[in-house]
Design a protein around this motif. Structure first.
Motif, mmCIF file in Angstrom:
data_model
loop_
_atom_site.group_PDB
_atom_site.id
_atom_site.type_symbol
_atom_site.label_atom_id
_atom_site.label_comp_id
_atom_site.label_asym_id
_atom_site.label_seq_id
_atom_site.Cartn_x
_atom_site.Cartn_y
_atom_site.Cartn_z
ATOM 1 N N ARG A 398 11.652 30.055 -5.082
ATOM 2 C CA ARG A 398 10.607 29.363 -4.318
ATOM 3 C C ARG A 398 9.204 29.793 -4.748
ATOM 4 N NH1 ARG A 398 13.718 26.189 -1.540
ATOM 5 N NH2 ARG A 398 15.542 27.013 -0.421
ATOM 6 N N MET A 399 9.073 30.955 -5.350
ATOM 7 C CA MET A 399 7.789 31.316 -5.961
ATOM 8 C C MET A 399 7.518 30.421 -7.168
ATOM 9 S SD MET A 399 6.172 33.661 -4.285
ATOM 10 C CE MET A 399 4.988 34.175 -5.550
ATOM 11 N N ALA A 400 8.563 30.124 -7.951
ATOM 12 C CA ALA A 400 8.382 29.284 -9.138
ATOM 13 C C ALA A 400 7.936 27.874 -8.761
ATOM 14 C CB ALA A 400 9.674 29.237 -9.948
ATOM 15 N N THR A 401 8.552 27.314 -7.716
ATOM 16 C CA THR A 401 8.154 25.961 -7.318
ATOM 17 C C THR A 401 6.772 25.967 -6.662
ATOM 18 O OG1 THR A 401 9.475 26.187 -5.281
ATOM 19 C CG2 THR A 401 10.497 25.060 -7.146
ATOM 20 N N ALA A 402 6.414 27.052 -5.969
ATOM 21 C CA ALA A 402 5.078 27.146 -5.376
ATOM 22 C C ALA A 402 4.016 27.143 -6.464
ATOM 23 C CB ALA A 402 4.962 28.405 -4.523
ATOM 24 N N GLY A 403 4.243 27.909 -7.524
ATOM 25 C CA GLY A 403 3.279 27.926 -8.624
ATOM 26 C C GLY A 403 3.157 26.580 -9.302
ATOM 27 N N SER A 404 4.274 25.860 -9.372
ATOM 28 C CA SER A 404 4.255 24.536 -9.997
ATOM 29 C C SER A 404 3.414 23.558 -9.178
ATOM 30 C CB SER A 404 5.683 24.015 -10.147
ATOM 31 O OG SER A 404 6.454 24.888 -10.948
ATOM 32 N N ILE A 405 3.477 23.672 -7.855
ATOM 33 C CA ILE A 405 2.658 22.814 -6.988
ATOM 34 C C ILE A 405 1.174 23.051 -7.258
ATOM 35 C CG2 ILE A 405 1.968 22.404 -4.587
ATOM 36 C CD1 ILE A 405 4.932 23.093 -3.838
ATOM 37 N N ILE A 406 0.784 24.319 -7.346
ATOM 38 C CA ILE A 406 -0.624 24.632 -7.621
ATOM 39 C C ILE A 406 -1.026 24.093 -8.982
ATOM 40 C CG2 ILE A 406 -2.226 26.541 -8.073
ATOM 41 C CD1 ILE A 406 -0.750 28.131 -5.906
ATOM 42 N N GLY A 407 -0.109 24.187 -9.948
ATOM 43 C CA GLY A 407 -0.407 23.706 -11.290
ATOM 44 C C GLY A 407 -0.710 22.224 -11.372
#
Length: 444
Positions: A398-407
């Motif tokens: 869920r950290m990986a998908t959170a970073g993708s949202i910001i990206g």
């Protein structure tokens, strides 16, 4: 030369150049799949599990049950309607060794199952799994008559010395750190000689929807459950000894894994449709409809699925996420891009998840220029202009998908170890890129 070309573990998060307009078919729910596997393994007759999630956590669960003697055949359903697993119960046995990886459902749901095995079952896993609390399950099982060797750690690694049966009865536990402690005992309870009465003694109980999911799934295969939600005593669950029926179950889409795709609509002012969104569900991810609408979108739910549309603006919010804590990373990512501050409350237990999610979110968003502070039970987020950089995941999907949202909104974000999303959402990078289509540019 870019950093990502030097460091192959960095994934350039696609940056959205316009509004997203996509239909995203989300794989099956991890929570439902792993509960269904346990219940099918304990049933009195074979059953089918249709549209199961194939991810690291669910494959670990299936393999663990196989090591204890359960037959799980992967293939196509009897009517040719798609992938299905045939689960064939058998006499549980040891010696066996279970690799839990870092899956909370595997490390907590299977020790009760192992008490029913004839012989020892050893549980081990990733380094982080040693740090995650398991004492609630261990202590409760000992009270109910189990013999467990954990060298007084209250955590992995451990060995359950199965005796082929467990007496069961009444037990008090503090499940403040994880609702999985309650679900773990309830799932195996019909096979205990006296069933079980679980009494939660802690001051808080996170992720109640997951306990409701456990209760609903138990009832669907013939178990008798008395619970607070249906007029029972507060914080007490009773499951009677009974045979469980083999059933044909179709797994719902994983609504929590739909979060980044719905967030993409919110962040880009676009539209995303998730087919087969259930009209009624116990999944915590269903709360996204209300939460993301509050943050600036709108949704339409029909028998065909959910369509979420962003308005082009993102608003901050003050919200208690105690029942839906797993949604916190994605909500924090969206909140960092909002037009006003947000306070996320009721999620102190996230410090004990795959990583300390509150510390990790604070550090990673702030290193991109954000202003996030930890509170006693959550996060306070003050939006600031963000810049590119490396977003570390700490082996947390869920950290990986959170970073993708910001990206999506911030050029130059690179996700470290995006492959960790395989824990519950296989092929996430490909799904993310396909959703963006012509509106996305990698790492730009």
């Amino acid at each position: 030369m870019t950093e990502s070309s030097v460091h192959p573990a960095l994934w350039p998060a696609p940056h959205a150049s316009g509004a997203v307009d996509a239909t995203v078919t989300v794989p099956g729910s991890k929570s439902v799949t792993n509960r269904a596997l346990v219940l099918a393994a304990l049933s009195s007759e074979p059953g089918w599990l249709r549209r199961p999630l194939r991810s690291r956590d669910t494959l670990l669960m299936a393999q663990a049950l196989r090591t204890m003697g359960v037959g799980i055949e992967e293939g196509i359903g009897p009517d040719g309607s798609g992938e299905a697993w045939r689960v064939i119960p058998a006499g549980l046995h040891g010696p066996a060794t279970v690799d839990v990886g870092n899956a909370g459902t595997v490390m907590r749901f299977l020790p009760p199952v192992a008490t029913l095995a004839d012989g020892p079952v050893r549980f081990d896993g990733d380094a982080r799994s040693y740090e995650r609390p398991l004492n609630g399950v261990i202590d409760a099982l000992r009270t109910l008559g189990a013999r467990i060797d954990d060298e007084a750690r209250g955590a992995l690694p451990l060995t359950v010395h199965g005796a082929g049966a467990l007496e069961g009865g009444s037990v008090e536990i503090d499940a403040s750190s994880s609702s999985q402690f309650v679900s773990a005992l309830l799932l195996s309870a019909p096979r205990f000689n006296q069933g079980v009465e679980v009494r939660h003694t802690g001051s808080t109980l996170p992720s109640m929807p997951h306990i409701r999911m456990t209760v609903d799934m138990l009832r669907a295969i013939g178990a008798q459950v008395d619970e607070p939600e249906t007029g029972g005593e507060p914080n007490v669950w009773r499951v009677s000894h009974s045979a469980l029926l083999g059933r044909d179950l179709t797994v719902e889409p994983d609504l929590s894994n739909a979060q980044p795709f719905l967030a993409a609509a919110l962040v880009t002012g676009g539209r995303v449709t998730v087919p087969d969104w259930p009209l009624r569900t116990t999944q915590p991810g269903d709360a996204l409809r209300e939460i993301f609408t509050t943050m600036g979108g709108s949704c339409e739910l029909t028998e065909h699925g959910l369509t979420f549309t962003g308005s082009g603006r993102i608003h901050g919010l003050d919200v208690d996420l105690s029942e839906v804590g797993e949604l916190t990373p994605g909500i924090a990512a969206v909140a960092a891009l909002a037009d006003s501050p947000s306070t996320l409350r009721g999620v102190a237990h996230l410090r004990l998840h795959e990583t300390d999610r509150l510390a990790a979110l604070t550090k990673e968003i702030n290193e991109l220029g954000g202003d996030v502070t930890e509170t006693a039970d959550g996060l306070h987020i003050r939006p600031r202009p963000l810049h590119g950089g490396t977003f570390h995941t700490y082996d947390d999907h869920r950290m990986a998908t959170a970073g993708s949202i910001i990206g999506l909104a911030v050029p130059g974000v690179e996700i470290e170890n995006v492959g960790t999303t395989a824990k519950t959402l296989p092929d996430f990078p490909e799904m993310w890129t396909a959703m963006l289509g012509s509106t996305g540019t990698a790492g730009a």
